[in-house]
Design an enzyme around this catalytic site. Structure first.
Site, PDB file in Angstrom:
ATOM      1  N   SER A 131       0.837  -1.205   0.000  1.00 13.41           N
ATOM      2  CA  SER A 131       0.000   0.000   0.000  1.00 13.41           C
ATOM      3  C   SER A 131       0.865   1.246   0.000  1.00 13.41           C
ATOM      4  O   SER A 131       1.978   1.252   0.521  1.00 13.41           O
ATOM      5  CB  SER A 131      -0.891   0.004   1.253  1.00 13.41           C
ATOM      6  OG  SER A 131      -1.477   1.280   1.446  1.00 13.41           O
TER       7      SER A 131
ATOM      8  N   TYR B  42      -1.870  -0.601  10.569  1.00 13.59           N
ATOM      9  CA  TYR B  42      -2.088  -1.211   9.246  1.00 13.59           C
ATOM     10  C   TYR B  42      -0.875  -0.930   8.358  1.00 13.59           C
ATOM     11  O   TYR B  42      -0.314  -1.836   7.751  1.00 13.59           O
ATOM     12  CB  TYR B  42      -3.364  -0.654   8.601  1.00 13.59           C
ATOM     13  CG  TYR B  42      -3.415  -0.897   7.114  1.00 13.59           C
ATOM     14  CD1 TYR B  42      -3.024   0.093   6.209  1.00 13.59           C
ATOM     15  CD2 TYR B  42      -3.808  -2.129   6.608  1.00 13.59           C
ATOM     16  CE1 TYR B  42      -3.032  -0.139   4.848  1.00 13.59           C
ATOM     17  CE2 TYR B  42      -3.829  -2.365   5.237  1.00 13.59           C
ATOM     18  CZ  TYR B  42      -3.444  -1.371   4.366  1.00 13.59           C
ATOM     19  OH  TYR B  42      -3.427  -1.607   3.019  1.00 13.59           O
TER      20      TYR B  42
ATOM     21  N   LYS C  37       2.188  -3.442   6.547  1.00 18.52           N
ATOM     22  CA  LYS C  37       2.578  -3.456   5.130  1.00 18.52           C
ATOM     23  C   LYS C  37       4.083  -3.201   4.993  1.00 18.52           C
ATOM     24  O   LYS C  37       4.759  -3.815   4.178  1.00 18.52           O
ATOM     25  CB  LYS C  37       1.773  -2.422   4.345  1.00 18.52           C
ATOM     26  CG  LYS C  37       0.289  -2.757   4.217  1.00 18.52           C
ATOM     27  CD  LYS C  37       0.064  -4.117   3.546  1.00 18.52           C
ATOM     28  CE  LYS C  37      -1.393  -4.445   3.374  1.00 18.52           C
ATOM     29  NZ  LYS C  37      -1.621  -5.776   2.766  1.00 18.52           N
TER      30      LYS C  37
HETATM   31  C1  WQD Z   1      -9.721   9.693   0.661  1.00 17.00           C
HETATM   32  C2  WQD Z   1      -9.968  11.175   0.847  1.00 17.00           C
HETATM   33  C3  WQD Z   1     -10.388  11.836   3.108  1.00 17.00           C
HETATM   34  C4  WQD Z   1     -14.186   9.750   3.583  1.00 17.00           C
HETATM   35  C5  WQD Z   1      -7.098   4.758   2.658  1.00 17.00           C
HETATM   36  C6  WQD Z   1      -6.025   4.030   3.364  1.00 17.00           C
HETATM   37  C7  WQD Z   1      -5.011   3.528   2.374  1.00 17.00           C
HETATM   38  C8  WQD Z   1      -5.687   2.718   1.318  1.00 17.00           C
HETATM   39  C9  WQD Z   1      -6.795   3.503   0.651  1.00 17.00           C
HETATM   40  C10 WQD Z   1      -5.410   0.421   1.879  1.00 17.00           C
HETATM   41  C11 WQD Z   1      -9.284  11.715   2.079  1.00 17.00           C
HETATM   42  C12 WQD Z   1     -11.615  12.085   2.239  1.00 17.00           C
HETATM   43  C13 WQD Z   1     -13.011  10.225   3.035  1.00 17.00           C
HETATM   44  C14 WQD Z   1     -15.219  10.649   3.927  1.00 17.00           C
HETATM   45  C15 WQD Z   1     -13.867  12.466   3.137  1.00 17.00           C
HETATM   46  N1  WQD Z   1      -6.172   1.525   1.878  1.00 17.00           N
HETATM   47  N2  WQD Z   1     -12.865  11.569   2.822  1.00 17.00           N
HETATM   48  N3  WQD Z   1     -15.021  11.994   3.669  1.00 17.00           N
HETATM   49  O1  WQD Z   1      -7.411   7.712   3.522  1.00 17.00           O
HETATM   50  O2  WQD Z   1      -6.608   8.187   1.149  1.00 17.00           O
HETATM   51  O3  WQD Z   1      -6.534   5.862   2.027  1.00 17.00           O
HETATM   52  O4  WQD Z   1      -7.692   3.931   1.697  1.00 17.00           O
HETATM   53  O5  WQD Z   1      -4.382   0.237   1.300  1.00 17.00           O
HETATM   54  O6  WQD Z   1      -4.061   2.758   3.064  1.00 17.00           O
HETATM   55  O7  WQD Z   1      -5.384   4.959   4.225  1.00 17.00           O
HETATM   56  O8  WQD Z   1      -8.723   6.908   1.503  1.00 17.00           O
HETATM   57  O9  WQD Z   1     -11.079   7.015   0.881  1.00 17.00           O
HETATM   58  O10 WQD Z   1     -10.477   7.089   3.347  1.00 17.00           O
HETATM   59  O11 WQD Z   1     -10.016   9.051   1.908  1.00 17.00           O
HETATM   60  O12 WQD Z   1     -13.685  13.687   2.948  1.00 17.00           O
HETATM   61  O13 WQD Z   1     -16.301  10.271   4.433  1.00 17.00           O
HETATM   62  O14 WQD Z   1     -11.366  11.383   1.030  1.00 17.00           O
HETATM   63  O15 WQD Z   1     -10.195  12.932   3.994  1.00 17.00           O
HETATM   64  O16 WQD Z   1      -8.826  13.017   1.777  1.00 17.00           O
HETATM   65  P1  WQD Z   1      -7.287   7.275   2.113  1.00 17.00           P
HETATM   66  P2  WQD Z   1     -10.152   7.451   1.948  1.00 17.00           P
END
Ligand code: WQD
Length: 356
Positions: free
Chosen positions: A127, A152, A156
Site C-alpha cells: 500500500s 495497518y 505493510k
Molecule cells: C480519501 C480522501 C479523506 C471519507 C485509505 C487508506 C489507504 C488505502 C486507501 C489500503 C481523504 C476524504 C473520506 C469521507 C472524506 N487503503 N474523505 N469523507 O485515507 O486516502 O486511504 O484507503 O491500502 O491505506 O489509508 O482513503 O477514501 O479514506 O479518503 O472527505 O467520508 O477522502 O479525507 O482526503 P485514504 P479514503
C-alpha cells in the site's frame, strides 16, 4: 499447461477482480479465503462473469493446517498473490494487535509454505501507506518508507521488509510489492465490487451511501488544505486497472531470469484528484446530487498523495487505462446492484474445497 496461481483473499474486492484478470490472461486462479470480510456470493458471481469453474478453498492463512491443505490439493501452484489481510486503517488504530497478528502471521505462513513447496513467485499486496507521512507528491518508490501512520501501514512495511530479506537471504524467491494508491470502481457487470461486511470508511462508497440515503450526507474532511479547492488530493484508480497490474507483475516474475529478486511498484494513475473533484465527477457521470457537509480535517489525513508511476510502466509494462469517470460509473452500477439485493443466490461457505 496453464500456470496455477494461489490467490489468498481472492474473494475480496481487489482479489476477486484480480481472479477475473488472471482468467482473462490464461492463468488458472485458486481462491483461498476465510470469508471474514467478503461475501460468499462473490464466488458464484465470478463463475457467472467468467464462465469458468474456479477452485475455492475456505480457510485462514493464519492457520498453517488450512494452508497446507491447499498445497496438498493443488501440488502444481506456480505463484501466489497474497491479498489476505485486514485492511481498515481506523480499525488497526483501535485494535493494533489484531492487525499485527493477522497480517504478519498470514504472510509468514504463506512464505513458509512457498519455501516448503518450492514456489518461487510471490506478489504481495502492499500500500501507498508504507510511505508514511511524506507529503511530497508525486511519490516515487525510491523515496523509501516513512514513519507509519497506522498499525495497518506498519504491517505493510513489515511485509515488504520480510520478503526483501527472504530474497536477500538467498531463498531463491522472486517477489514484488505492489503499493496501491486509492482503488475505486467495480467490474462493469455490476456483479462484484467493494462489499465490506462493516460500514465503509473510504470516500467513494461513503459518497454513494450519502446519495442513496444510507447516510444523511458525505462529510468532507477538511476544506482548508493548501490545494486547488481546499480538499485533499488522492490518486484514484479503477480496481480493474489495479487487477491488471497483478497480472503484469506475475508476467514479470515468470519472465525474470534472476533467481533472487525483490522489487516494489507504485500502482496508481499518476494523477491526483481532490475530494470536491471526485464529487463533481460523480455528479456529472450519474446526474445525481451528492449531499455534502463540510467538516473538520480527519486525523492522519495528508494533504496530497499521488503516485509517480514511471517504474510500473517501464518495468512491468503496466499503466492505468480506465478513466475516473468510468470507475465512478462502474462503481455506481455495483453500488445500486448490491443495495437492491444480490442477483445470485447467497452461497454457503460450508465445506473446505469446492469448485464454483
Ligand atoms: C480519501 C480522501 C479523506 C471519507 C485509505 C487508506 C489507504 C488505502 C486507501 C489500503 C481523504 C476524504 C473520506 C469521507 C472524506 N487503503 N474523505 N469523507 O485515507 O486516502 O486511504 O484507503 O491500502 O491505506 O489509508 O482513503 O477514501 O479514506 O479518503 O472527505 O467520508 O477522502 O479525507 O482526503 P485514504 P479514503
Amino acid at each position: 499447461m496453464k500456470k496455477q496461481i494461489l490467490v489468498t483473499g481472492g474473494a475480496g474486492n481487489i482479489g476477486s477482480h484480480t481472479v477475473l484478470a488472471l482468467l482473462e490472461n490464461g492463468y488458472e486462479p485458486i481462491i483461498f479465503d476465510n470469508f471474514s470480510n467478503s461475501n460468499g456470493a462473490v464466488i458464484d458471481r465470478l463463475a457467472l462473469i467468467s464462465g469458468a469453474r474456479i477452485p475455492v478453498v475456505t480457510g485462514d492463512c493464519c492457520c498453517l493446517i488450512d494452508l497446507q491443505m491447499v498445497f496438498k490439493c493443488f501440488p502444481n501452484i506456480s505463484g501466489v498473490i497474497h491479498f489476505a489481510a485486514h485492511k481498515s486503517v481506523a480499525e488497526s488504530v483501535a485494535n493494533p494487535m489484531k492487525y499485527y497478528s493477522n497480517n504478519i502471521v498470514s504472510l509468514t505462513n504463506v512464505m513458509k509454505l512457498c519455501r516448503d513447496h518450492l514456489i518461487r513467485n510471490i506478489v504481495f499486496s502492499s500500500s501507498a501507506a508504507v510511505y508514511g507521512e511524506s507529503d511530497q507528491s508525486p511519490i516515487v518508490e525510491t523515496q523509501g518508507m516513512g514513519k507509519p501512520a497506522s498499525p495497518y501501514a506498519l504491517t505493510k512495511q513489515f511485509g515488504e521488509r520480510v520478503l526483501e530479506m527472504a530474497v536477500e537471504g538467498g531463498d531463491g524467491i522472486k517477489a514484488l510489492g505492489l503499493r496501491y494508491f486509492n482503488p475505486v470502481g467495480a467490474h462493469p457487470s455490476g456483479l462484484i465490487g467493494e462489499d465490506p461486511l462493516g460500514p465503509p470508511a473510504n470516500l467513494v462508497p461513503v459518497l454513494m451511501d450519502a446519495v442513496t440515503g444510507r447516510r444523511p450526507s458525505l462529510q468532507v474532511f477538511g476544506t482548508d488544505y493548501d490545494t486547488r479547492d481546499g480538499s485533499c488530493i488522492r490518486d484514484y484508480l479503477h480496481v480493474s486497472d489495479l487487477a491488471d497490474a497483478h497480472v503484469c507483475a506475475l508476467n514479470h516474475l515468470f519472465q525474470t531470469s534472476e533467481t533472487n529478486y525483490w522489487n516494489v511498484f507504485n500502482i496508481g494513475t499518476g494523477r491526483g484528484s481532490t475530494v470536491f473533484e471526485i464529487i463533481e465527477a460523480f455528479e456529472a457521470v450519474t446526474n445525481m446530487k451528492v449531499p455534502i457537509l463540510p467538516a473538520g480535517r480527519r486525523e492522519g489525513d495528508l494533504r496530497e498523495v499521488y503516485a509517480d508511476v514511471t517504474k510500473a510502466k517501464t518495468i512491468l509494462g503496466w499503466k492505468a487505462s480506465r478513466s475516473l469517470a468510468l470507475a465512478l460509473e462502474d462503481g455506481w452500477r455495483w453500488h445500486l446492484q448490491a443495495q437492491n439485493g444480490t442477483t445470485v443466490p447467497e452461497r454457503g461457505n460450508g465445506g473446505n474445497v469446492s469448485v464454483a
